[in-house]
Design an enzyme around this catalytic site. Structure first.
Site, short mmCIF file in Angstrom:
data_model
loop_
_atom_site.label_atom_id
_atom_site.label_comp_id
_atom_site.label_asym_id
_atom_site.label_seq_id
_atom_site.Cartn_x
_atom_site.Cartn_y
_atom_site.Cartn_z
CG ASP A 19 -10.54 -15.11 -13.10
OD1 ASP A 19 -10.57 -14.08 -14.08
OD2 ASP A 19 -11.39 -15.51 -12.62
CG ASP A 50 -15.03 -14.96 -10.43
OD1 ASP A 50 -14.06 -15.85 -10.58
OD2 ASP A 50 -15.86 -14.78 -11.18
CG ASP A 105 -9.35 -16.42 -8.01
OD1 ASP A 105 -8.24 -17.25 -8.36
OD2 ASP A 105 -10.35 -16.42 -8.63
CG ASN A 146 4.62 31.03 3.28
OD1 ASN A 146 5.21 31.85 2.48
ND2 ASN A 146 3.38 30.51 3.23
CG ASN A 171 -1.55 25.84 7.81
OD1 ASN A 171 -1.02 25.69 6.89
ND2 ASN A 171 -1.84 24.85 8.86
CG ASP A 180 -4.73 23.64 4.57
OD1 ASP A 180 -4.17 23.30 3.75
OD2 ASP A 180 -4.35 23.25 5.73
#
Length: 779
Positions: free
Chosen positions: A293, A527, A531, A595, A620, A624
């Site tokens: 706006d 705002d 809107d 893999n 694994n 991670d």
């Protein structure tokens, strides 16, 4: 009515629970912990492991279950911590509701509203629960969220008001009858959910998930068939195949995403940007168009009345006096225009307000019936074209309007109509009026806005102005801030236009949807009461802390400062968060894919399984761990220069290219260990386990950047955790855990060969990066 007492309200809150439409966020209890283990693959793996234990392989089964539990616990802890951080941020922008307690009007969180509360309603307020109107002063409520009806509904004493709606104009009080999941809005949640906007981030995650499923089905089926053809035990083959399936899946992806997003949210909060919905961060970073706006964003938001003129353009004290009557006596809602009138007009003698027709976005005018010197007179103020339609034989003010609008003024019309003997009015009385004159308002452009728009352009974001102001005033403001593209008026929609003028709330929503359908990722900054539809329709709705409740509730991101420069800072942080998330996805998926390929190839030629299921799961899990620190990683400046979005085709290409590089070095390890070093079963598995973990840790540090890895410094948490996990991996074969894990000590010669292979792998990835010439996985 005096409302409830504080003590009674507290008792009812404890008895009935909070006023929530949906259950509380599930990141604190057993539900989140259970969710870590509910993926179909993990459930099948656990079931197969239990079967293996029943058949006598107790040790292997226990180790597998411990690793699965540890992985789930790590994910739980990460998501739990992220959830707590987000809750703290959301508390800063929660919606407050005005209620009468102990005979006094107080503000309480919407969740603390209870049955029997007397709620005070004003324009812009959310109706927080189902209520019955106790008193009404021209109370108009927008029920579009519940009924789909575009026009507001007037509510009088005794009428029902529903949760999820909001007040457009007028004022009133209402007694709460139902809260939370007992409300009418909650009863139709399933229907409303079907209208929810799917964000770009959600669509990308869905496509990525489908890519993994397809790759997993092909690989796991192939490996399982190969093992059966080699006459290996069925249970062992099932466990091996399922372990590989888990290994291919970035198991901690939900936790990594949650941690990355919550860390991004905390960084954005430090820059005065509050994230209400975490996945909006990625959409924020991917944004290509920002619709905004005008008032308070491009302009200072300090509206000033510069002139009150008669229809011929001459200054008119009478027009100024009538404008003050209209502004001072209206009771719909406080607004900047009326505040400017009251500031710019002299004090007047006390006048009596008789009635009012509140402003609405269909009529675009506000009328007040006043007793002006003994004669009831209707004084109407609003958009000039709307006021002119209510006038009879109005003089031609087109030239005056164009001159003022061309100079950047917002022009409103003012009209009067005597109504002798009347004490009430309706919109039907707004006919046959006399044009008294016009009001010219000025709202100067904010300093630094043109620079902020240029900064957003450098980030690949096109700013579009959407305003209810007339096309001439809108074009004037647009020129001052550097928006020189075409101007659309009213319900016209051209996705290439930079300015949309004279639009109503439904037009705003249509514009946003049209831009999204053109392929753009759209943000909407607003705002106001009008809107909300556009905020909901955008990929990322952006509001400000000072916005009306309905706008603040509809937005996914709330700015504590209404500045475009803050938006640019938030976009950079959003892109950093998304870049780090993609790092984990690209690197983990490509390494795991490599893999799995090499494992499938090796299992076809070896007389034993290349790795035990527990070793695959441990690999694994260990690889991670550094991924949980990826949110802290630094991002190269070039990764922030353009909008980023999910590119599943790019991820697939990245996975294949760098997965094949990984497979080449895995197979090289296989050949060296088997043909040159003549390693026995345990040493072979240990060597491959160490090499696979080391290369996966190394490749995160190499592929986290498109630059040569030595020219882009990783964060200390990422580097430190990678080194620590690498050291632990090398040390494991020499600890008491080696035997249960099926590992054996390695000689210095074997470790040296593995180190050389890992160094070669790093070099090969650097070469592959240069040949690909681009960064896959994000457009």
């Amino acid at each position: 009515m005096d409302g409830l007492s504080s003590e009674e309200a507290a008792r009812r809150l404890a008895a009935d629970g909070p006023n929530r439409m949906v259950p509380a966020r599930g990141h604190r209890g057993a539900r989140l912990l259970i969710a870590q283990f509910t993926s179909p693959i993990v459930l099948i793996l656990v079931a197969a492991t239990v079967l293996s234990m029943v058949l006598g392989d107790l040790t292997d089964g226990m180790i597998i279950l411990v690793i699965v539990a540890a992985s789930g616990a790590l994910g739980f802890w990460q998501e739990h911590s992220a959830g707590r951080a987000v809750d703290a941020l959301l508390a800063r922008v929660r919606v407050e509701v005005e209620v009468v307690r102990d005979g006094v009007e107080v503000s309480v969180p919407a969740e603390d509203v209870v049955v029997g509360d007397l709620v005070v309603l004003r324009a812009g307020d959310i109706v927080a629960a189902d209520c019955v109107a106790d008193e009404s002063h021209s109370l108009l409520v927008d029920e579009a969220a519940l009924t789909g009806e575009s026009f507001p509904v007037e509510k009088r004493g005794g009428d029902k008001l529903f949760a999820g709606t909001h007040v457009v104009s007028g004022a009133g009080r209402a007694e709460v009858t139902r809260i939370g999941r007992d409300t009418e809005f909650a009863a139709v949640t399933a229907e409303l959910a079907s209208r929810e906007v799917t964000t770009g981030f959600e669509r990308g995650m869905t496509r990525f998930g489908l890519l993994l499923v397809r790759a997993m089905v092909v690989l796991v089926t192939m490996i399982f068939v190969v093992n059966l053809l080699l006459n290996r035990p069925i249970v062992d083959s099932v466990l091996f195949s399922l372990a590989l399936a888990v290994g291919l899946t970035p198991q901690l992806l939900p936790a990594i995403v949650a941690v990355s997003l919550s860390a991004g949210a905390r960084r954005m909060a430090a820059e005065r940007v509050i994230v209400k919905r975490l996945d909006a961060i990625e959409d924020f970073g991917a944004m290509t168009i920002l619709c905004t706006d005008k008032t308070g964003t491009l302009t200072a938001g300090a509206v000033r009345l510069d002139a009150a003129l008669d229809p011929h353009g001459a200054p008119s004290p009478e027009v100024l006096r009538l404008a003050r009557l209209n502004a001072a006596l209206q009771q719909g809602f406080a607004n900047p225009v009326d505040a400017a009138v009251l500031t710019g007009a002299p004090e007047i003698d006390q006048a009596l307000r008789l009635d009012e027709v509140p402003y609405d976005f269909h009529r675009r005018r506000l009328s007040v019936l006043v007793d002006d010197g003994g004669t009831p007179t209707l004084v109407t103020k609003g958009a000039l074209d709307s006021v002119l339609t209510a006038c009879a034989d109005a003089p031609d003010v087109g030239d005056l309007f164009e001159r003022l609008s061309g100079d950047g003024y917002r022009v409103l019309g003012l009209a009067v109509k005597p109504l002798p003997g009347r004490t009430s009015v309706s919109s039907e009385d707004e006919t046959g009026m006399t044009l008294a004159g016009v009001l010219a308002f000025h709202d100067p452009v904010k300093p630094g806005v043109a620079e902020a728009i240029a900064d957003l352009a450098r980030l690949g974001i096109s700013v579009r102005l959407i305003t209810g102001d007339n096309r001439l005033a809108a074009a004037n403001i647009a020129r001052q801030v550097g928006l020189t593209g075409p101007v659309c008026v009213g319900d016209e929609i051209d996705v290439h236009a930079q300015v949309f003028a004279e639009v109503d709330p439904l037009h705003k929503e249509r514009i946003v949807r049209a831009l999204r359908e053109s392929g753009a990722t759209v943000g909407f900054l607003g705002d106001g009461i009008n809107d909300s539809p556009a905020l909901h329709a955008a990929d990322v709705g952006i509001s400000v802390d000072t916005a009306v409740d309905v706008a603040k509730q509809s937005a996914a991101i709330v700015l504590l400062d209404k500045e475009l420069a803050v938006v640019a800072d938030g976009v950079r942080l959003g892109r950093r968060t998304f870049a780090n998330t993609l790092k984990y996805v690209r690197v983990t998926v490509s390494a795991n894919f490599g893999n799995m390929l090499s494992m499938a190839a090796a299992s076809a030629f070896l007389p034993f399984l290349p790795l035990l299921p527990r070793q695959i799961l441990l690999l694994n899990f260990l690889s991670d761990i550094p991924g949980t620190t990826i949110a802290t990683d630094s991002v190269d400046p070039e990764q922030l220069e353009r909008p980023r979005a999910w590119d599943v085709a790019g991820i697939r290409t990245f996975m294949i290219i760098f997965g094949l590089v990984s497979s080449v070095f895995d197979i090289a390890t296989f050949l060296v260990l088997r043909l040159w070093l003549h390693a026995d079963t345990d040493v072979f598995r240990t060597g491959w386990f160490v090499e696979s973990t080391a290369t996966e840790l190394a490749v995160m540090l190499v592929l986290r950047t498109a630059r040569p890895f030595y020219r882009s410094r990783p964060s200390w948490p990422l580097l430190g955790s990678s080194l620590a996990v690498g050291g632990l991996t090398v040390a494991l074969p020499y600890t008491p855990l080696a035997a249960p894990l099926g590992l054996a000590p390695l000689s210095w010669g074997v470790l040296g060969v593995l180190a050389v292979l890992t160094a070669g792998y790093v070099a090969a990835n650097e070469v592959a990066k240069r040949f690909t010439g681009r960064e896959f996985g994000g457009r």
